[in-house]
Structures are given as structure tokens and as C-alpha cells.
Design an enzyme around this catalytic site. Structure first.
Site, PDB file in Angstrom:
ATOM      1  N   GLN A   1      -0.111 -10.228  -5.862  1.00 14.59           N
ATOM      2  CA  GLN A   1      -0.662 -11.594  -5.839  1.00 14.59           C
ATOM      3  C   GLN A   1      -0.050 -12.476  -6.924  1.00 14.59           C
ATOM      4  O   GLN A   1      -0.466 -13.625  -7.100  1.00 14.59           O
ATOM      5  CB  GLN A   1      -2.193 -11.563  -6.007  1.00 14.59           C
ATOM      6  CG  GLN A   1      -2.925 -10.848  -4.888  1.00 14.59           C
ATOM      7  CD  GLN A   1      -2.963 -11.636  -3.569  1.00 14.59           C
ATOM      8  OE1 GLN A   1      -2.570 -12.802  -3.505  1.00 14.59           O
ATOM      9  NE2 GLN A   1      -3.432 -10.985  -2.522  1.00 14.59           N
TER      10      GLN A   1
ATOM     11  N   THR B   1       0.850  -1.205   0.000  1.00 18.62           N
ATOM     12  CA  THR B   1       0.000   0.000   0.000  1.00 18.62           C
ATOM     13  C   THR B   1       0.881   1.249   0.000  1.00 18.62           C
ATOM     14  O   THR B   1       0.637   2.197  -0.759  1.00 18.62           O
ATOM     15  CB  THR B   1      -0.921  -0.011   1.237  1.00 18.62           C
ATOM     16  OG1 THR B   1      -1.765  -1.162   1.162  1.00 18.62           O
ATOM     17  CG2 THR B   1      -1.777   1.235   1.308  1.00 18.62           C
TER      18      THR B   1
ATOM     19  N   CYS C   1     -16.266  -4.771   4.852  1.00 25.11           N
ATOM     20  CA  CYS C   1     -17.349  -4.668   5.831  1.00 25.11           C
ATOM     21  C   CYS C   1     -17.116  -3.398   6.635  1.00 25.11           C
ATOM     22  O   CYS C   1     -16.154  -3.308   7.379  1.00 25.11           O
ATOM     23  CB  CYS C   1     -17.327  -5.886   6.745  1.00 25.11           C
ATOM     24  SG  CYS C   1     -18.687  -5.907   7.892  1.00 25.11           S
TER      25      CYS C   1
ATOM     26  N   SER D   1       4.523  -7.259  -1.879  1.00 30.34           N
ATOM     27  CA  SER D   1       4.285  -7.297  -0.432  1.00 30.34           C
ATOM     28  C   SER D   1       4.868  -8.591   0.136  1.00 30.34           C
ATOM     29  O   SER D   1       4.633  -9.672  -0.419  1.00 30.34           O
ATOM     30  CB  SER D   1       2.779  -7.241  -0.181  1.00 30.34           C
ATOM     31  OG  SER D   1       2.514  -7.321   1.187  1.00 30.34           O
TER      32      SER D   1
HETATM   33  N1  PLP Z   1      -2.541  -5.307  -3.885  1.00 32.26           N
HETATM   34  C1  PLP Z   1      -3.140  -6.501  -3.809  1.00 32.26           C
HETATM   35  C2  PLP Z   1      -3.531  -7.195  -5.075  1.00 32.26           C
HETATM   36  C3  PLP Z   1      -3.393  -7.081  -2.574  1.00 32.26           C
HETATM   37  O1  PLP Z   1      -3.992  -8.281  -2.510  1.00 32.26           O
HETATM   38  C4  PLP Z   1      -3.004  -6.392  -1.399  1.00 32.26           C
HETATM   39  C5  PLP Z   1      -3.314  -6.946  -0.060  1.00 32.26           C
HETATM   40  O2  PLP Z   1      -4.354  -7.526   0.167  1.00 32.26           O
HETATM   41  C6  PLP Z   1      -2.357  -5.152  -1.530  1.00 32.26           C
HETATM   42  C7  PLP Z   1      -2.156  -4.648  -2.789  1.00 32.26           C
HETATM   43  C8  PLP Z   1      -1.894  -4.402  -0.317  1.00 32.26           C
HETATM   44  O3  PLP Z   1      -0.765  -5.041   0.245  1.00 32.26           O
HETATM   45  P1  PLP Z   1      -0.205  -4.648   1.698  1.00 32.26           P
HETATM   46  O4  PLP Z   1      -0.981  -5.446   2.681  1.00 32.26           O
HETATM   47  O5  PLP Z   1       1.234  -5.040   1.676  1.00 32.26           O
HETATM   48  O6  PLP Z   1      -0.380  -3.188   1.850  1.00 32.26           O
END
Ligand code: PLP
Length: 383
Positions: free
Chosen positions: A184, A87, A329, A204
Site C-alpha cells: 500500500q 500474498t 466477513c 502487488s
Molecule cells: N498486503 C497488503 C497491505 C494488502 O493491502 C494486500 C491486499 O489487499 C496484500 C498484502 C495482498 O496482496 P495481493 O492481493 O496481491 O495478494
């Protein structure tokens, strides 16, 4: 006399081991080798920015991780910037283009869609959850020219693989930069930064068997970055703040192991297909979203039209099975997933959809346990 069953359940970790965890797209189990390394480094003292020996040692851990991360995605170490999470990586990249026109696919993560960029326009997706490249091409041709395009490589809710190389070509043919959210994708399919040709990519650690609270982005040489955090000179002045040495080291090792063990996802794909066919055959009216699109091996987006995902999830939870509702949610009110509604699902169907995501340590028993429990629960709820 002590009942051994009670002894197991009084331990929190023992209790966790009784669960079937199928929410690996939310966060996956940290690999034991990574726990060992992170724990070891946490016992050391040293700030990666200090010039004495302790600092040099910390810096060595960080640079080793940078090498590992760069090797995992085929780029040069100098192009890798560590952050606190994906993020943060994406917020940094988007901040760089503040005030400029940006195009983002409708199925991007909230880290892109909700980051408050006023000039963002949404690229639609097909009913299979694939970014509509014709729409992208039309949007790119309109003035003012977009500064940046955001397309994810693999969707976190459906597992659908996006045509990122084609999107890069469209972007570059029209003089735009492109960022790929590869969170992902890493460890599930080949992520080759050079070959894909993107300008930015985000990752991540906790999605690849590393610790939570670490991420990174990769940028092509000469591409602009406006740091989100300013202050110290860490990370080549692109991300201020004392480095999370143990976390970064854990991310480097996790990336190396994730790529080394990628073929595990071929096996998961056979279990995914088995789960999908057994459930859709034995539980009438259930269907899988994005089933006809190319997908990674671990993710299932499963709709059971007449039972809300809140009820499905609560009943599975009582059976010690952890899955995701695939919807945000807020204030206790479930909202339909923006990914599923962008694919054309009604709000009611989106609110009747579960995400089941397997991981590197999922077993065949886990898959079978889910099939049995899900079938039993839905049949019981339907009376
Ligand atoms: N992008 C995708 C596709 C994700 O699945 C996620 C987390 O769920 C993020 C970004 C954000 O990752 P982080 O938890 O490292 O901020």
C-alpha cells in the site's frame, strides 16, 4: 423512442461509470496505458523460457518490467522476483523461515498473519496504529533470536505510515532479517529499498494501477529464499511456473507510472482532510482512526458508533458508492477488523467503521458525492 438513460444502464460498463468507486485499497483502476500494453502483449505468442525469437521477445518484456520495477523501488533488477500476487511473495518469504521464531506486527495483512507459521509472535501497535518499537526491541532481545521481523510500510485499513527505517535498525542491531510489506506504499510515498535497508519487500500490481494476478518481491543480495513453487527454472529458480508475460509487463509499466504520478496523493490528501472535517463536523460522534499519525493521502478509516458498517455500506451501495467495511466477513457474520481492535477499538466500534480509499482517478465530485450521501444516510438512519 429509446430513452438514453436506459441505454446507458443496459451496458455493464456504463453502469459502472455511474458509480463512485472509493475502494482503491482493495484494488485500484488499471491505468489506460497499462491496458494498452497488456492487451498488445496478450496478442503475442511466446514463452519467456523458450530460446527462439518468440520466446526472446516474451523474455524481453519480462526483463524490461524487471528494470522498471527495480528503478521504481531503487534496487538492482537481479533482486526482483515476479510472482502471482503479494500474498504469494509473502508466503514464499515466510516459508523460508519455517520452524524459526518470527515477529509480525498486529496490523499485518492476512497474507502474513494467517499463513500458518506456528512460531509467529505479535508486536503490538499504539492507539494511533503505529508499531510499538519499544515492544519490538524488548521482543527482539528475547531468546531464541527471531529469524525474521514483518512490518508493513503503510496499513491498508488506516493508511498509517509505519516507522520502517527504525524497525530495520532494531532488526539489524540484533542480527535479525526484516521483511516490509510495501503493497500500500508504492506510488503513494517514496519506497527506496536501498535507503530503507530492508532484507525483503513485497509488492502487488493491482494496488498501483496494474493488472490483478501479478506481484513481486525484492530481496537483498545473499538473503535466503526457499521457493514456494518448484519445478521450472523461471525467475532465477526462485519461482517456478510459466511467467505471466503480459501481467508482468503491466506491473512494470504501472510501477513506473505510479512513481511518476506520486504527487497526485498530495491533492488527494487535501480532499481526505476535507471529507474528514466536513463529516466529523456535520455527523455527531463520528471519528477517524489513526488521524493523528502520519498517513498516506488516500485513506480514511471512519467510525460512526451507532450504525453498523454493514448497514452503512449497504445504504451507500444503493447510492452507487463503493467503500469497504474494513472487516472480514465469513459465513455471513462480520468480524471486527484485527487492525482496529489492535489499536484499542471495541468490537462494536470496529464493526461500525468504514474504509474509504481514493485512487489516482478519483475526482473532487467523487469526494463531494461521498460526503453528501454519507451525511444523508446517517442522518436518515438516526431518524
Ligand atoms: N498486503 C497488503 C497491505 C494488502 O493491502 C494486500 C491486499 O489487499 C496484500 C498484502 C495482498 O496482496 P495481493 O492481493 O496481491 O495478494
Amino acid at each position: 423512442m429509446v430513452n438514453s438513460c436506459v441505454v446507458v444502464k443496459t451496458s455493464f460498463y456504463g453502469y459502472l461509470n455511474l458509480m463512485i468507486y472509493l475502494d482503491h485499497n482493495a484494488t485500484t483502476t488499471i491505468r489506460p496505458e497499462v491496458i494498452d500494453l497488456v492487451t498488445f502483449i496478450m496478442g503475442e505468442t511466446g514463452n519467456g523460457s523458450s530460446t527462439h525469437k518468440a520466446g526472446q521477445k516474451a523474455s524481453m518484456h519480462i526483463e524490461r518490467a524487471r528494470d522498471q520495477m527495480a528503478a521504481a523501488v531503487n534496487t538492482r533488477p537481479a533482486q526482483v522476483i515476479f510472482t502471482s500476487c503479494a500474498t504469494e511473495s509473502m508466503n514464499t518469504i515466510l516459508k523460508t523461515f519455517k520452524g524459526e521464531r518470527i515477529l509480525s506486527s498486529a496490523i499485518e495483512h492476512a497474507a502474513i498473519l494467517d499463513c500458518g507459521h506456528a512460531e509467529m509472535e505479535i508486536i503490538p501497535v499504539t492507539s494511533n496504529g503505529i508499531v510499538d518499537l519499544n515492544a519490538l526491541e524488548d521482543m527482539v532481545k528475547r531468546d531464541p533470536k527471531p529469524a525474521l521481523i514483518n512490518i508493513m510500510m503503510v496499513n491498508n485499513e488506516t493508511g498509517v505510515i509505519q516507522p520502517v527505517k527504525d524497525a530495520v535498525k532494531i532488526a539489524h542491531d540484533h542480527g535479525c532479517l526484516i521483511h516490509i510489506d510495501a503493497v500500500q506504499a508504492l506510488g503513494k510515498l517514496s519506497v527506496d529499498f536501498k535507503d530503507i535497508g530492508a532484507d525483503y519487500m513485497s509488492f502487488s500490481a493491482h494496488k498501483i494501477g496494474g493488472p490483478q494476478g501479478v506481484g513481486c518481491f525484492v530481496f537483498a543480495a545473499q538473503k535466503p529464499i526457499r521457493p514456494l513453487l518448484v519445478g521450472g527454472k523461471q525467475e532465477k529458480r526462485q519461482r517456478a511456473g510459466t511467467s505471466n508475460v503480459a501481467g508482468i509487463a503491466g506491473m512494470g509499466l504501472a510501477a513506473e507510472l505510479a512513481v511518476k504520478n506520486m504527487d497526485r496523493y498530495d491533492e488527494l490528501a487535501t480532499w481526505r482532510d476535507e471529507i474528514e472535517s466536513r463529516i466529523t463536523q456535520s455527523v455527531p460522534e463520528t471519528f477517524v482512526n489513526g488521524q493523528n499519525a502520519p498517513r498516506v493521502g488516500n485513506t480514511i478509516s471512519l467510525t460512526c458508533p451507532d450504525v453498523t458498517n454493514t448497514v452503512q455500506m449497504m445504504n451507500l451501495d444503493l447510492d452507487q458508492i463503493c467503500v469497504s467495511q474494513g472487516s472480514a466477513c465469513s459465513s455471513g457474520v462480520a468480524k471486527p477488523s484485527h487492525v482496529l481492535t489492535a489499536m484499542g477499538l471495541s468490537d462494536d466500534y470496529a464493526l461500525a467503521t468504514l474504509r474509504i480509499s481514493m485512487g489516482w482517478n478519483t475526482t473532487r465530485d467523487d469526494a463531494n458525492g461521498f460526503i453528501e450521501s454519507y451525511t444523508k444516510i446517517i442522518n436518515r438512519l438516526r431518524g
